[in-house]
Design a protein around this motif. Structure first.
Motif, mmCIF file in Angstrom:
data_model
loop_
_atom_site.group_PDB
_atom_site.id
_atom_site.type_symbol
_atom_site.label_atom_id
_atom_site.label_comp_id
_atom_site.label_asym_id
_atom_site.label_seq_id
_atom_site.Cartn_x
_atom_site.Cartn_y
_atom_site.Cartn_z
ATOM 1 N N LEU A 37 1.488 7.426 5.353
ATOM 2 C CA LEU A 37 0.483 7.650 4.320
ATOM 3 C C LEU A 37 -0.096 9.063 4.435
ATOM 4 N N GLY A 38 -0.229 9.555 5.674
ATOM 5 C CA GLY A 38 -0.701 10.925 5.860
ATOM 6 C C GLY A 38 0.262 11.944 5.284
ATOM 7 N N VAL A 39 1.565 11.711 5.490
ATOM 8 C CA VAL A 39 2.573 12.622 4.922
ATOM 9 C C VAL A 39 2.508 12.597 3.402
ATOM 10 N N PHE A 40 2.404 11.390 2.831
ATOM 11 C CA PHE A 40 2.336 11.285 1.372
ATOM 12 C C PHE A 40 1.069 11.958 0.842
ATOM 13 N N ALA A 41 -0.048 11.786 1.554
ATOM 14 C CA ALA A 41 -1.292 12.412 1.106
ATOM 15 C C ALA A 41 -1.193 13.933 1.212
ATOM 16 N N ILE A 80 -5.333 15.789 -9.506
ATOM 17 C CA ILE A 80 -6.407 15.875 -8.508
ATOM 18 C C ILE A 80 -6.957 14.488 -8.191
ATOM 19 N N ALA A 81 -7.134 13.674 -9.238
ATOM 20 C CA ALA A 81 -7.672 12.329 -9.009
ATOM 21 C C ALA A 81 -6.726 11.497 -8.144
ATOM 22 N N LEU A 82 -5.425 11.523 -8.459
ATOM 23 C CA LEU A 82 -4.463 10.752 -7.672
ATOM 24 C C LEU A 82 -4.381 11.277 -6.239
ATOM 25 N N SER A 83 -4.425 12.590 -6.098
ATOM 26 C CA SER A 83 -4.367 13.180 -4.755
ATOM 27 C C SER A 83 -5.560 12.746 -3.921
ATOM 28 N N LEU A 84 -6.727 12.694 -4.539
ATOM 29 C CA LEU A 84 -7.918 12.299 -3.783
ATOM 30 C C LEU A 84 -7.816 10.837 -3.333
ATOM 31 N N VAL A 85 -7.253 9.975 -4.189
ATOM 32 C CA VAL A 85 -7.082 8.570 -3.790
ATOM 33 C C VAL A 85 -6.201 8.490 -2.542
ATOM 34 N N LEU A 86 -5.093 9.237 -2.547
ATOM 35 C CA LEU A 86 -4.202 9.214 -1.381
ATOM 36 C C LEU A 86 -4.879 9.818 -0.162
ATOM 37 N N LEU A 87 -5.634 10.897 -0.355
ATOM 38 C CA LEU A 87 -6.323 11.529 0.778
ATOM 39 C C LEU A 87 -7.339 10.582 1.394
ATOM 40 N N GLY A 92 -7.326 7.294 1.232
ATOM 41 C CA GLY A 92 -6.606 6.206 1.907
ATOM 42 C C GLY A 92 -6.071 6.654 3.255
ATOM 43 N N ALA A 93 -5.457 7.835 3.291
ATOM 44 C CA ALA A 93 -4.934 8.348 4.559
ATOM 45 C C ALA A 93 -6.078 8.640 5.527
ATOM 46 N N GLY A 94 -7.179 9.167 5.009
ATOM 47 C CA GLY A 94 -8.322 9.467 5.873
ATOM 48 C C GLY A 94 -8.880 8.212 6.534
ATOM 49 N N LEU A 95 -8.963 7.132 5.760
ATOM 50 C CA LEU A 95 -9.454 5.870 6.340
ATOM 51 C C LEU A 95 -8.525 5.374 7.435
ATOM 52 N N LEU A 96 -7.217 5.471 7.191
ATOM 53 C CA LEU A 96 -6.263 5.014 8.213
ATOM 54 C C LEU A 96 -6.317 5.893 9.457
ATOM 55 N N ILE A 97 -6.455 7.198 9.268
ATOM 56 C CA ILE A 97 -6.521 8.108 10.427
ATOM 57 C C ILE A 97 -7.773 7.817 11.252
ATOM 58 N N VAL A 103 0.844 -1.207 0.000
ATOM 59 C CA VAL A 103 0.000 0.000 0.000
ATOM 60 C C VAL A 103 0.877 1.253 0.000
ATOM 61 N N LEU A 104 1.924 1.240 0.833
ATOM 62 C CA LEU A 104 2.834 2.394 0.863
ATOM 63 C C LEU A 104 3.546 2.561 -0.470
ATOM 64 N N PHE A 105 3.921 1.431 -1.081
ATOM 65 C CA PHE A 105 4.606 1.509 -2.374
ATOM 66 C C PHE A 105 3.681 2.125 -3.428
ATOM 67 N N GLY A 106 2.409 1.726 -3.393
ATOM 68 C CA GLY A 106 1.448 2.334 -4.306
ATOM 69 C C GLY A 106 1.284 3.824 -4.040
ATOM 70 N N ALA A 107 1.293 4.184 -2.755
ATOM 71 C CA ALA A 107 1.118 5.601 -2.396
ATOM 72 C C ALA A 107 2.283 6.451 -2.911
ATOM 73 N N VAL A 108 3.510 5.969 -2.722
ATOM 74 C CA VAL A 108 4.648 6.779 -3.172
ATOM 75 C C VAL A 108 4.725 6.815 -4.690
ATOM 76 N N ALA A 109 4.234 5.738 -5.352
ATOM 77 C CA ALA A 109 4.179 5.784 -6.819
ATOM 78 C C ALA A 109 3.212 6.873 -7.268
ATOM 79 N N PHE A 110 2.087 7.009 -6.562
ATOM 80 C CA PHE A 110 1.141 8.077 -6.866
ATOM 81 C C PHE A 110 1.788 9.452 -6.662
ATOM 82 N N VAL A 111 2.542 9.581 -5.558
ATOM 83 C CA VAL A 111 3.215 10.863 -5.288
ATOM 84 C C VAL A 111 4.173 11.210 -6.421
ATOM 85 N N LEU A 112 4.902 10.199 -6.909
ATOM 86 C CA LEU A 112 5.846 10.460 -7.992
ATOM 87 C C LEU A 112 5.111 10.843 -9.271
#
Length: 878
Positions: A756-760, A500-507, A509-514, A352-361
């Motif tokens: 994940l929160g930092v990445f989001a 925007i779409a990728l950012s929302l996916v990360l947000l 995901g981070a929101g669910l974890l928080i 999941v983290l690997f997917g998140a950082v790929a989105f960030v990149l």
């Protein structure tokens, strides 16, 4: 020689003509020397061979062959041509980047964050999931667990007699071994130490395929009853405790108050299982309790045998065993690869983290591509002039790609430094108890991944601006025609939607974890951990083999602890809450028939003051008292889960149960019901538990629990001194507070949520910058149009609404795509959530709203600037 004569000579001597043709591909600055050298070479041979016309065909072919040799020589000079042009492109690219330091700094920092995060997480994935275990042929190693017929209950340990049966009838494994984890008192010169260790059967090291560094492993007869006590040390323990003494083999050490002969030292880094520091033999007694399930079984598949074939073989063997023993049930198995056993729990969080950082990149690439598109628009005339002067489209494309690759390279170097720091920080987090974390390190594969990320990143964000510039018409650009410009606005808008779409996916995901973490923090552990100090002990059988001696030790240590100043309450228990230990034992209920599967519940011996010390509520019945001693009738207190599961809608108090398999049964009367305690982890439901008073059941390992009146530090040191005062040869471990234990139990979730929160947050920031950049550039491009609108009577609020509306339309489109992607991708996180649905409606509503608010703010500033356009200036400029 006249020109005609020279031409005639070349015509007659084709080898010289061939040299001229081949010379075209030689770099210009080297061409003259190359031609001179080769013509002189061939002329020399020609003179030696007199006249061309007089040469035979073999000699002529030799000259032609040597001319072709010149072609090979010319090819070897091609890298120098490329080097010349490459250095020229690099020099120019660096000058262009230095010319705009603000843009360069933003781009490099953005890429560094994206590449650094990807390198960090990939290094962890590579070291913990992709690298093979450091054992011989690790793909053939499997854990052999018992399971029920439906495979719904797995990871069930085995008993010693059962393992002996399997070992004797084994047809599918090359080797089998059994082991248990434990803690051992290792006597030292100054004080004893309680160290992690393992009891293992003979063949343990051979099964893993790791020979000792010094000495030998265990021999087949050394795990039989009555064998001499021997021990193998880890490399770390050998160095720290024995000063790496070369003559350690054959020496006697005292472990659990018994002398043991050191027979081996393992190589550095070997600490399987569970960071073990010493290995002793596990006694395989065929007469041991068949239903005492506490050993783990490790096996190595025979070469060429699949897990499915081994599973079928074990099933067949279990059926034979059941038929021979006339049992109504037989064992079922779960053969799990050792690598999956060790890393299965961290696989999904890491992916999941690997997917998140790929989105960030990807977001970073989209952002920089947008910046480069805007920058390329400002360099249209420069590129047009270069094209007019003879630069080909490919040459312009290469120059722009060189600049983007330079940016990616600088970002990659900074990202690599960031990854080094991040990995050091993650490995230093003591709360992270991840398998193979100590093996995490940058290696050739991780560096190759970084290089590939740099290359792909540079190509991805540099290709679109380069293509846009290369497709423009130079003549039209030089005339200032707008028709010459490719439509880059749609491309920029498309990139913004993707961001925007990728950012929302990360947000999301981070929101669910928080939200999941907040719910976990709100869970009641069932006891009051504030300030309680705990410490672990292990009473060696050699000195405390009889229950009376253990009880006497507990009384002494309890008296000393109660006499300490500042102590409010003290207690002892086999293991403290949140210890992640659950000792499940079979039991029967008086008056009920025994079921084939049996009833199982956890059993914890505790002292009478256990519930008062931890402030666990007693929901019914009575607490233990000093009168519940070894001579008194057996009593137990069960927890709420036990009562609900085994006595639904019944009065529990007064019922009697028998713990274990001893015959005739020894009945324990249920005298009370305690509240549920999270015994394993905070996120795990309380299992059914039966508490037994210490005088009636005392185990060798135990935890001391002290609730101080003041700060825990006041009693921590005194606790160790009290143990040493009773028995100076006892080692202690795990001196901590239950507050720290509680925090540690959710530490991994906290780290995952934080990362994940930092990445989001980073994705949200990049998206906001991207939105701002696209709208600001659009305003700059539409200055003339806006001026006309305002000249025709448009109000400032109309322009504000127009520009901001443009940005918000794109944002809404990105949010729509992002919601669809989030709905699909967050299902992959279901196992990481606690008491929160992967489609939690509040998360799916609040975070898009947050993104819309941020996008609105990002659009507002360029829109406000648009309202300040002077119509006269805009029209005059046009």
């Amino acid at each position: 020689m006249s020109l005609s004569n020279r031409s005639s000579k070349r015509h007659k001597q084709p080898h010289l003509w061939l040299i001229n043709v081949i010379g075209v591909i030689v770099p210009r600055r080297l061409r003259a020397d190359w031609k001179q050298e080769w013509e002189a070479e061939l002329r020399h041979r020609e003179e030696l061979l007199a006249d061309w016309n007089k040469l035979n065909w073999k000699t002529k072919l030799d000259l032609l062959r040597r001319s072709l040799g010149a072609f090979w020589d010319a090819l070897l000079l091609q890298p120098q041509r490329l080097e010349d042009e490459m250095f020229q492109d690099l020099r120019y690219g660096i000058r262009m980047l230095l010319k705009d330091p603000g843009f360069t700094l933003i781009a490099v920092v953005t890429l560094a964050l994206g590449i650094g995060a990807n390198t960090t997480i990939f290094t962890m994935v590579n070291s913990m999931l992709l690298k093979p275990l450091p054992f011989k042929n690790p793909e053939r190693l499997v854990m052999v667990w018992r399971a029920n017929a439906e495979q719904t209950a797995k990871d069930l340990p085995s008993s010693v007699p059962l393992f002996i049966d399997w070992q004797q009838r084994n047809q599918v494994f090359e080797q089998m071994t059994a082991f248990t984890n434990g803690r051992f008192n290792l006597a030292g010169a100054d004080e004893a130490a309680l160290v992690r260790g393992a009891n293992v059967s003979a063949g343990f090291f051979e099964t893993l395929g790791v020979p000792p560094l010094l000495g030998r492993g265990f021999l087949p007869d050394e795990d039989k009853p009555g064998a001499e006590a021997v021990v193998v040390l880890s490399h770390a323990l050998w160095q720290q405790q024995f000063g790496a003494a070369p003559g350690i083999i054959g020496q006697q050490v005292t472990i659990n108050a018994r002398p043991c002969t050191v027979i081996g030292v393992m190589p550095p880094g070997f600490n399987y299982p569970d960071e073990t520091r010493l290995w002793r033999t596990l006694t395989l007694d065929p007469q041991a309790n068949r239903q005492a399930y506490f050993i783990n079984v490790l096996a190595r598949l025979k070469p060429g045998l699949s897990r499915e074939q081994a599973h079928a073989g074990m099933d067949s063997m279990a059926a034979e065993l059941a038929a021979q023993s006339a049992r109504s049930t037989r064992d079922h198995f779960d053969l799990r690869p050792l690598n999956e056993q060790l890393t299965g729990a961290i696989r999904r969080p890491l992916l999941v983290l690997f997917g998140a950082v790929a989105f960030v990149l990807l977001i970073a690439c989209a952002n920089i591509a947008n910046l480069l598109l805007a920058r390329a628009s400002g360099r249209e005339r420069e590129m047009a002039v270069r094209a007019a002067l003879g630069a080909s489209r490919g040459r312009l494309l290469r120059q722009l790609l060189t600049e983007s690759l330079l940016l990616a390279a600088f970002g990659g170097i900074a990202g690599l430094l960031l990854a080094v720091w991040s990995l050091s920080w993650l490995k230093g987090l003591s709360v992270l108890k991840l398998a193979r974390l100590d093996e995490v390190a940058l290696d050739g594969r991780a560096l190759g991944f970084t290089a590939l990320a740099v290359l792909l990143t540079g190509a991805v964000f540099g290709l679109m601006p380069a293509l846009q510039v290369s497709l423009q018409q130079p003549s039209a650009v030089l005339k200032g025609s707008a028709a010459s410009r490719p439509d880059g606005q749609r491309l920029r808008a498309g990139l913004m939607v993707v961001e925007i779409a990728l950012s929302l996916v990360l947000l999301v995901g981070a929101g669910l974890l928080i939200k999941s973490f907040l719910k976990l923090q709100a869970v009641d552990p069932g006891f009051k951990p504030e300030g309680v100090v705990t410490l672990n002990l292990n009473l060696p059988d050699a000195r405390y083999g009889q229950p009376e001696k253990r009880t006497a030790f507990l009384q002494q240590i309890t008296e000393k602890l109660q006499a300490l100043p500042g102590v409010e309450a003290t207690a002892t228990a086999a293991y403290s809450p949140l210890s992640d230990i659950y000792n499940s034992r079979i039991f029967i209920i008086e008056g009920r028939p025994e079921t084939p599967q049996g009833l199982f519940a956890g059993q914890i011996p505790v002292s009478p003051d256990y519930f008062r010390t931890l402030q666990i509520p007693l929901l019914g019945g009575r607490a233990f008292s000093i009168h519940d001693d070894a001579q008194a009738p057996g009593v137990v207190i069960v927890n709420q889960s036990f009562a609900k599961r085994f006595f639904p809608n019944e009065e529990v108090a007064g019922k009697r149960i028998h713990l274990g398999t001893r015959r005739p049964p020894v009945w324990f009367e249920i005298v009370g019901v305690a509240g549920d305690v999270r015994q394993l982890k905070l996120e795990s439901e309380a299992p059914p538990l039966a508490y037994v008073p210490h005088p009636q059941s005392v185990w060798s390992f135990m935890s001391l629990l002290v609730r101080p009146k003041g700060e825990p530090q006041m009693v921590a040191g005194a606790l160790k001194q009290a143990v040493a005062a009773v028995d100076k040869d006892l080692g202690v471990a795990g001196l901590t507070t239950l507050d720290a234990t509680l925090a540690d139990s959710i530490a991994e979730r906290r780290v995952l949520m934080t990362l994940l929160g930092v990445f989001a947050g980073l994705a949200l920031l990049l998206a906001a910058i991207g939105i701002y950049g696209v709208i600001a550039y659009s305003v700059a491009q539409r200055t003339h149009e806006l001026g006309i609108r305002m000249a025709l009577g448009a109000e400032a609020r109309d322009v504000l609404r127009l520009v901001q509306g443009q940005g918000m339309k794109l944002t809404l489109l990105g949010v729509a795509f992002g919601l669809v992607a989030s709905f699909a991708l967050t299902r992959l996180m279901e196992t990481l959530l606690f008491d929160v649905s992967a489609t939690d409606p509040w998360t799916f509503v609040l975070l898009p709203v947050l993104l819309l608010v941020v996008a609105s703010v990002a659009c507002y500033f360029p829109a406000r600037r648009a309202t300040q356009v002077d119509p006269l200036l805009a029209l005059r400029h046009e």
